[in-house]
Scaffold this active site. Structure first.
Site, short mmCIF file in Angstrom:
data_model
loop_
_atom_site.label_atom_id
_atom_site.label_comp_id
_atom_site.label_asym_id
_atom_site.label_seq_id
_atom_site.Cartn_x
_atom_site.Cartn_y
_atom_site.Cartn_z
N CYS A 110 0.84 -1.21 0.00
CA CYS A 110 0.00 0.00 0.00
C CYS A 110 0.86 1.25 0.00
O CYS A 110 1.44 1.62 1.03
CB CYS A 110 -0.91 -0.03 1.23
N CYS B 84 -0.29 4.06 2.31
CA CYS B 84 -0.05 3.79 3.74
C CYS B 84 1.42 4.00 4.09
O CYS B 84 1.75 4.54 5.14
CB CYS B 84 -0.41 2.36 4.11
N ASP B 85 2.32 3.53 3.24
CA ASP B 85 3.74 3.44 3.60
C ASP B 85 4.67 4.30 2.76
O ASP B 85 5.87 4.37 3.03
CB ASP B 85 4.21 1.97 3.47
#
Ligand code: NAP
Length: 307
Positions: A134, A137-138
């Site tokens: 993701c 997300c990261d």
């Protein structure tokens, strides 16, 4: 045991839409969600192909609006409620979950899908240490660094485009010599100066040390030639695995585990309907999940009324 007319499993776009339709039909309905409402759409930075939002809308904002509509109709959403097993007993469906047992007349499975793994050495070891599924997300961990995105579909293209605003360089590693992503996304990827496609390359291993990912071992499947690509981040975008394990044995699945349905979203089991990414179908988008949710709900409502 809680008794409901309709239980909806999954609070992504398909499940929340089904909730809106059931709520408006005044059918006693609950939505069970394994995590928090929103599904995979929560990881989408911008959704630009959902009608009604020229200029795009972020995944979390769109899902927040869906959820608000469900709440206004007083359809409860039980969070962190993981369905473990579903069975049919006469005309009644039974669900065993992490939050107790639920009985219902009709079941709508809208449990979605999770990112597939590459299944190569080093992948599991470096999850959270350079391997991610993701970018939204990261991605921020990789500011100014070199990263690779693996895959050639819509998700890989979107991940590469998102990371191109953060990373120093994004290598898009694909096993073919052309992408399968939508044409518009392909064009955006191919003209982005920060994205370098690496065609006809498969990942053989994720290499690293205690500090995390350091490189990828790649192979050209036609020539057999091996190479090493030095990157600190690897974003895997090689498709989806449907969340259908608890329903195996209840409904018929295709060879990849997606639920087979007819065009009313009815499965092989009476009273059980499927909507969204869990369903065997061609196009997985928010718009098609919404369409599925509406159809599955109207089928479930008609079924409950027929009993
Ligand atoms: P996908 O469309 O199934 O694409 C998966 C990609 O990964 C393919 O290019 C495939 O290669 C490659 N691949 C599969 N296994 C691999 C492996 N072991 N090693 C290397 N490469 C591998 O999956 P997705 O991109 O996750 O998208 C899933 C669904 O969501 C699709 O229906 C997509 O349209 C939809 N989606 C839509 C949007 C949007 O509308 N904006 C955004 C994201 C996702 P091949 O090409 O060789 O098969």
């Amino acid at each position: 045991m809680e008794e409901w007319d309709v239980v909806i499993v999954g609070a992504g776009p398909a499940g929340l839409t089904a909730g809106i339709y059931c709520g408006r039909a005044k059918v006693k309905t609950v939505i069970l969600e394994a995590m928090s409402p929103g599904g995979q759409v929560l990881t989408a930075g911008a959704i630009e192909n959902y009608p009604g939002f020229p200029g795009g809308i972020s995944g979390p904002e769109l899902m927040g609006r869906f959820l608000q509509q469900v709440k206004e109709l007083e359809v409860p959403v039980k969070e962190f409620c993981q369905v473990q097993r579903a069975t049919l007993s006469k005309d009644r469906l039974l669900l065993e979950t992490s939050s107790g047992a639920f009985g219902c007349k009709a079941l709508i499975i809208a449990a979605g899908a999770q990112p597939a793994k590459l299944r190569v050495p080093g992948e599991d070891r470096y999850i959270g240490q350079g391997v991610s599924f993701c970018a939204t997300c990261d991605g921020f961990f990789f500011r100014g660094k070199e990263v690779a995105v693996i895959g050639g579909g819509d998700r890989a293209a979107e991940e590469a485009l998102y990371l191109s605003n953060i990373a120093e360089r994004v290598y898009l590693v694909h096993r073919r010599d052309r992408l399968r992503a939508q044409r518009l996304l392909q064009e955006q990827v191919l003209r982005n100066p920060k994205i370098t496609p690496l065609w006809r390359k498969v990942v053989e291993e994720v290499l690293g040390d205690q500090g995390g990912v350091k490189a990828l071992k790649l192979k050209d499947p036609s020539s057999g030639e091996s190479s090493t690509l030095e990157v600190e981040g690897v974003f895997v975008a090689v498709g989806q695995v449907p969340a259908t394990e608890p329903f195996r044995g209840l409904v018929e699945l295709d060879e990849r585990g997606f639920i087979k349905t007819d065009d009313r979203c009815a499965t092989s089991c009476k009273g059980v309907f499927a909507a969204g990414d869990v369903r065997a179908k061609d196009l997985r988008q928010v718009s098609t999940a919404v369409g599925d949710g509406a159809i599955a709900a109207s089928s479930a409502i008609a079924y409950v009324e027929s009993l």
